[in-house]
Scaffold this motif. Structure first.
Motif, short mmCIF file in Angstrom:
data_model
loop_
_atom_site.label_atom_id
_atom_site.label_comp_id
_atom_site.label_asym_id
_atom_site.label_seq_id
_atom_site.Cartn_x
_atom_site.Cartn_y
_atom_site.Cartn_z
N ALA A 54 0.83 -1.20 0.00
CA ALA A 54 0.00 0.00 0.00
C ALA A 54 0.86 1.25 0.00
O ALA A 54 0.61 2.21 -0.75
CB ALA A 54 -0.94 -0.01 1.20
N HIS A 55 1.89 1.26 0.83
CA HIS A 55 2.78 2.44 0.90
C HIS A 55 3.55 2.63 -0.40
O HIS A 55 3.69 3.77 -0.89
CB HIS A 55 3.74 2.30 2.08
N VAL A 56 4.06 1.54 -0.98
CA VAL A 56 4.85 1.64 -2.21
C VAL A 56 4.01 2.15 -3.36
O VAL A 56 4.40 3.08 -4.08
CB VAL A 56 5.48 0.27 -2.55
N CYS A 67 -8.24 -3.77 0.47
CA CYS A 67 -9.17 -4.74 1.01
C CYS A 67 -8.59 -5.39 2.27
O CYS A 67 -7.38 -5.50 2.42
CB CYS A 67 -9.47 -5.84 -0.02
N GLY A 68 -9.49 -5.80 3.15
CA GLY A 68 -9.07 -6.45 4.38
C GLY A 68 -10.27 -6.93 5.16
O GLY A 68 -11.41 -6.57 4.86
N THR A 69 -10.01 -7.75 6.17
CA THR A 69 -11.11 -8.33 6.94
C THR A 69 -11.56 -7.45 8.09
O THR A 69 -12.63 -7.65 8.64
CB THR A 69 -10.69 -9.70 7.50
N THR A 70 -10.74 -6.45 8.46
CA THR A 70 -11.03 -5.63 9.64
C THR A 70 -11.09 -4.16 9.26
O THR A 70 -10.12 -3.61 8.75
CB THR A 70 -9.96 -5.83 10.73
N TRP A 71 -12.23 -3.54 9.55
CA TRP A 71 -12.41 -2.13 9.18
C TRP A 71 -11.47 -1.21 9.96
O TRP A 71 -10.94 -0.25 9.40
CB TRP A 71 -13.86 -1.73 9.39
N ASP A 72 -11.26 -1.50 11.23
CA ASP A 72 -10.39 -0.65 12.05
C ASP A 72 -8.97 -0.62 11.47
O ASP A 72 -8.34 0.44 11.40
CB ASP A 72 -10.34 -1.17 13.49
N LYS A 73 -8.46 -1.79 11.06
CA LYS A 73 -7.11 -1.84 10.50
C LYS A 73 -7.04 -1.12 9.16
O LYS A 73 -6.04 -0.47 8.85
CB LYS A 73 -6.66 -3.29 10.36
N TYR A 78 -5.37 3.66 6.16
CA TYR A 78 -5.79 4.85 5.39
C TYR A 78 -5.18 6.11 6.00
O TYR A 78 -4.64 6.96 5.27
CB TYR A 78 -7.32 4.93 5.40
N ASP A 79 -5.26 6.22 7.31
CA ASP A 79 -4.71 7.41 7.99
C ASP A 79 -3.20 7.51 7.80
O ASP A 79 -2.66 8.60 7.55
CB ASP A 79 -5.03 7.36 9.49
N ALA A 92 -6.54 9.46 -2.43
CA ALA A 92 -7.03 8.84 -1.20
C ALA A 92 -7.53 7.43 -1.53
O ALA A 92 -8.31 7.25 -2.46
CB ALA A 92 -8.16 9.67 -0.60
N PRO A 93 -7.08 6.42 -0.79
CA PRO A 93 -7.48 5.05 -1.10
C PRO A 93 -8.96 4.79 -0.85
O PRO A 93 -9.60 5.46 -0.03
CB PRO A 93 -6.62 4.21 -0.13
N LYS A 94 -9.51 3.83 -1.56
CA LYS A 94 -10.85 3.30 -1.30
C LYS A 94 -10.70 2.07 -0.41
O LYS A 94 -9.75 1.31 -0.55
CB LYS A 94 -11.54 2.91 -2.60
#
Length: 317
Positions: A54-56, A67-73, A78-79, A92-94
């Protein structure tokens, strides 16, 4: 003034290392510019490798769908991507919740992913579930869960996104697999089976979609080591001879595995160079791959002996 003959080899080595370093820096810079504005989907952005990816790609100006299984992560990632980013240079990522263990939800997930931008340029399937256990201790439920996450999930997501790539006659699909998709190791039966299945699926897919201008890449890596390298021992003399330096480097690579940042950069290069297959492994796994093809009986004997040693060690403890 001519150099003494004893210095010629060290000077050549230093010069070659310098040229190689500059070459890598140039390739890395070019890779960053090539992904600008590309829609890149990462199936597991909250894992160690996924976060590095994601960073690269974000730094390179890609339009990310994380995409991921946990919204908090996902929100935390994103932040970390947007807090210090220049909005004129990055997007800004989706964020999309994706759980490969819930295959029934994949149709809705595919629709949500495609809806983000209407198409996908690069799909990176890096989700994975690992397991180490004797065959007789693994339940059918666990077998199925591993197959869902490592095989059925990535293949279903790929099938859902493929029509958008075919219609645009372009795209890149990357499977971040494992060396165990090519080489089965004892006590990893379910994991190795799922990785073999994924390898076969994407190998078939590669041939089927080439006519549409779509590149399918598989990356087979050894174990991922996210731990920090051990600190240098104070007072320990550094190796002076080039043979010792080389030996120390090889030993370090064999001990530390593949770091997430190294794998992420390799994936970036693979996407931009459109390479179809990459084996990111150290000498011993590579030799084992050759042995599997050339003298399988010898490799089987070595693996069986390793199992006996492991069992004996457990009994002695």
């Amino acid at each position: 003034m001519a150099l003494p003959s004893v210095l010629v080899l060290p000077v050549l080595i230093v010069m070659a290392a310098g040229v190689y370093y500059i070459y890598n820096e140039v390739i890395q810079f070019m890779s960053m510019t090539l992904v600008r504005n590309k829609v890149v989907v990462i199936s597991d952005a909250v894992s160690g490798v996924g976060t590095e990816l994601a960073h690269v790609f974000h730094k390179g100006g890609a339009r990310l769908v994380l995409c991921g299984t946990t919204w908090d992560k996902l929100e935390s990632l994103y932040d970390s991507l947007t807090n210090d980013a220049d909005p004129r240079e990055t997007f800004a990522p989706k964020l999309v919740i994706l759980d490969f263990s819930d295959v029934d939800s994949m149709e809705d997930v595919v629709a949500e992913v495609v809806e983000c931008y209407g198409y996908v340029d690069v799909l990176i399937c890096n989700s994975s579930m690992k397991l180490k256990a004797p065959v007789q201790n693994i339940s059918l439920e666990v077998d199925r869960n591993i197959m869902d996450i490592n095989y059925f999930g990535p293949s279903t997501l790929t099938k859902g996104i493929l029509p958008t790539m075919i219609s645009r006659r372009s795209g890149n699909i990357v499977l971040v697999n494992s060396i165990q998709g090519k080489l089965a190791i004892p006590f990893r039966s379910s994991y190795a089976a799922s990785k073999h299945a994924a390898q076969a699926f994407f190998d078939c897919l590669r041939a089927e979609v080439e006519e549409y201008g779509i590149t399918v890449s598989t990356i087979s890596h050894t174990f991922i080591n996210a731990s920090e390298p051990p600190p240098a021992v104070e007072g320990e003399p550094a190796p002076s001879r080039w043979q010792d330096i080389l030996a120390a480097y090889i030993a370090k690579q064999l001990t530390h595995g593949v770091r997430p940042s190294v794998l992420a950069n390799e994936i970036m290069l693979t996407v931009n160079r459109k390479r179809k297959e990459v084996v990111l492994a150290h000498p011993i796994p590579r030799v084992a791959l050759y042995l599997r093809s050339l003298v399988p009986s010898f490799l089987f004997a070595v693996l069986a002996a390793g199992v006996k040693d492991a069992v004996l060690s457990d009994e002695l403890q």
